[in-house]
Design a protein around this motif. Structure first.
Motif, short mmCIF file in Angstrom:
data_model
loop_
_atom_site.label_atom_id
_atom_site.label_comp_id
_atom_site.label_asym_id
_atom_site.label_seq_id
_atom_site.Cartn_x
_atom_site.Cartn_y
_atom_site.Cartn_z
N LEU A 212 86.54 20.99 31.84
CA LEU A 212 85.62 22.10 31.64
C LEU A 212 85.07 22.52 33.00
O LEU A 212 85.01 21.71 33.93
N ALA A 213 84.65 23.77 33.12
CA ALA A 213 84.18 24.28 34.42
C ALA A 213 82.76 23.79 34.71
O ALA A 213 81.78 24.48 34.46
N TYR A 214 82.66 22.58 35.24
CA TYR A 214 81.38 22.00 35.65
C TYR A 214 81.68 20.97 36.73
O TYR A 214 82.80 20.90 37.25
N GLU A 215 80.71 20.17 37.11
CA GLU A 215 80.90 19.20 38.19
C GLU A 215 82.07 18.26 37.91
O GLU A 215 82.76 17.82 38.84
N GLY A 216 82.30 17.94 36.64
CA GLY A 216 83.42 17.06 36.31
C GLY A 216 84.76 17.63 36.75
O GLY A 216 85.64 16.88 37.20
N LEU A 217 84.93 18.94 36.64
CA LEU A 217 86.18 19.55 37.08
C LEU A 217 86.28 19.51 38.61
O LEU A 217 87.37 19.27 39.15
N THR A 218 85.18 19.73 39.30
CA THR A 218 85.17 19.59 40.76
C THR A 218 85.63 18.20 41.17
O THR A 218 86.45 18.04 42.08
N VAL A 219 85.12 17.18 40.48
CA VAL A 219 85.49 15.80 40.78
C VAL A 219 86.97 15.57 40.51
O VAL A 219 87.69 14.98 41.32
N ASN A 220 87.46 16.04 39.36
CA ASN A 220 88.87 15.84 39.02
C ASN A 220 89.78 16.52 40.03
O ASN A 220 90.82 15.98 40.43
N PHE A 221 89.41 17.73 40.47
CA PHE A 221 90.23 18.42 41.46
C PHE A 221 90.17 17.72 42.81
O PHE A 221 91.18 17.56 43.49
N ALA A 222 88.97 17.27 43.21
CA ALA A 222 88.84 16.55 44.48
C ALA A 222 89.70 15.30 44.47
O ALA A 222 90.35 14.97 45.48
N GLU A 223 89.72 14.60 43.34
CA GLU A 223 90.56 13.39 43.24
C GLU A 223 92.04 13.73 43.36
O GLU A 223 92.81 12.99 43.99
N ALA A 224 92.44 14.86 42.77
CA ALA A 224 93.84 15.26 42.86
C ALA A 224 94.21 15.61 44.30
O ALA A 224 95.29 15.25 44.79
N VAL A 225 93.30 16.29 45.00
CA VAL A 225 93.55 16.62 46.41
C VAL A 225 93.64 15.34 47.24
O VAL A 225 94.56 15.18 48.06
#
Length: 425
Positions: free
Chosen positions: A195-208
């Motif tokens: 979902l578009a919230y801090e959790g998505l930021t975290v998931n994307f940062a982990e993928a990067v």
């Protein structure tokens, strides 16, 4: 309960000031308390496991004149922050102890909403080093680590055993296994917090981070370090799963609780989640049929985002001495053990991860310790919330089919937006 310092010493370590209590990060360490003892309120995210109240009751029985009231904030960190900020901007004294996401330290310190603490009052040398770093800003201790966090990959051990699969260590293995289990057993493949919230930021940062060690920003938050190739690989990993169906479309609405329930109820073969999801799953019909491992990456084990909760004292609290003593009690070794055994949250005391009895009961502890020590913190920026909103918005748009914009274009656009934030005065 750990031995508490005499009240007089607490008074000296938080010296009185009238205007200084609302000043920013430039205050002298230990300044900020003009108040004494009395009832306090702990404002913290919703307790989904029910472990908090017994710990608070132990304090209340021993401190009838300094009773603590639990004020549960929403589950999502963005909503927690919004309520806290509204309270603190109004200079309200309703909150005394604040349960802060580790990424809020810089913002709350810069705004003058929390007071610096005396390092010597807390056994920081016995805590996990990366966790302590999240509570320090510009050389001062602004909070005390209470729980740590690192993302883990939950997987259906029973289904993998039937297929002869080892736990996936790479994205390619995760894709292969998720597709096979989806076809063979009718379960969805993989989900995180999309979902578009801090959790998505975290998931994307982990993928990067897991695409060869990239970062979105430098650790101090002063430079955009997003590598186009790694960002494109991270987006392709997530978009590919949605396009091929082994990441279900409904995962685009998942936060932590939704993804926990989807896995716990047997609807997912794999799920990225925090360690707190382990306890409820172990008490569910899924008990004995799942396990956890480190997050997978492009070419091997990936890297998590460092999460967790730190406890800080509100600059507007009328009972700051009681607040400090409560934090000392609440972060003590005895309670840290209960944070793990009763709440399934990762403790901050290093020795608990090496305790044979705890490892027998919580076999994921060695994996979790490695994940925490290899995790990367989010950048220390006072405007991190703005950074996170930009990242979550860009990634959410990129994950929404029909994927008209290429991953390379999304990455370039995101980098440009972040550059504007970093350059802004």
């Amino acid at each position: 309960m750990p031995r508490l310092l005499p009240l007089a010493l607490v008074t000296l370590t938080l010296t009185g000031c009238a205007a200084g209590c609302t000043a920013g990060a430039g205050d002298a360490e230990g300044s900020g308390s003009r108040h004494g003892s009395g009832p306090i309120t702990l404002a913290i995210g919703r307790d989904t496991t029910g472990y908090l109240r017994p710990l608070l009751e132990r304090w209340n029985q021993a401190h009838p004149g300094e009773r603590v009231t639990l004020l549960e904030l929403p589950e999502a960190s963005d909503e927690q922050r919004a309520q806290m900020v509204a309270n603190l901007q109004a200079r309200s004294d309703r909150y005394d102890v604040l349960g802060l996401d580790v990424v809020w330290t810089a913002e709350f310190a810069d705004a003058g909403w929390i007071v610096p603490l005396e390092r010597s009052m807390f056994p920081l040398d016995r805590f996990l080093p990366p966790v302590v770093d999240t509570a320090v800003y510009r050389g001062k201790l602004w909070a005390v680590p209470y729980t740590s966090n690192a993302g883990l990959l939950y997987y259906r051990r029973d289904l993998l055993a039937k297929e002869g699969f080892e736990p996936p260590a790479t994205w390619a293995q995760l894709r292969e296994q998720a597709r096979a289990l989806r076809a063979g057993y009718g379960v969805d493949g993989y989900a995180g917090q999309f979902l578009a919230y801090e959790g998505l930021t975290v998931n994307f940062a982990e993928a990067v981070q897991s695409a060869g060690g990239g970062r979105i920003l430098s650790p101090d938050g002063t430079r955009v370090t997003l590598d186009a190739g790694r960002a494109e690989a991270a987006l392709d990993f997530l978009r590919g799963g949605l396009r091929e169906g082994w990441i279900p479309r409904q995962a685009l609405s998942y936060k932590e609780e939704e993804s926990r329930l989807a896995f716990q109820e047997g609807r997912l073969a794999f799920a990225r989640n925090w360690p707190h999801a382990y306890g409820p799953a172990a008490r569910s019909p899924l008990a004995g049929r799942f396990a956890v491992t480190r997050l997978p990456g492009l070419d091997g084990p990936g890297s998590s985002t460092l999460g967790g909760t730190n406890l800080a004292v509100s600059a507007f609290s009328r009972h700051q001495r009681s607040a400090v003593e409560f934090i000392r009690y609440f972060t003590g070794l005895e309670n840290q053990r209960r944070v793990l055994t009763d709440g399934s949250f990762p403790p901050v005391w290093t020795e608990l991860y090496d305790d044979p009895g705890l490892i027998e009961r919580f076999p994921y502890l060695p994996v979790l310790k490695k994940s925490i020590l290899s995790a990367r913190p989010r950048p220390a920026r006072a405007d991190y919330n703005q950074v996170s909103l930009v990242i979550a918005s860009a990634v959410s748009g990129a994950l929404d089919p029909p994927f008209e914009e290429s991953s390379a274009d999304v990455a370039a656009s995101l980098k440009g937006q972040l550059d504007e934030i970093i350059r802004a005065p």
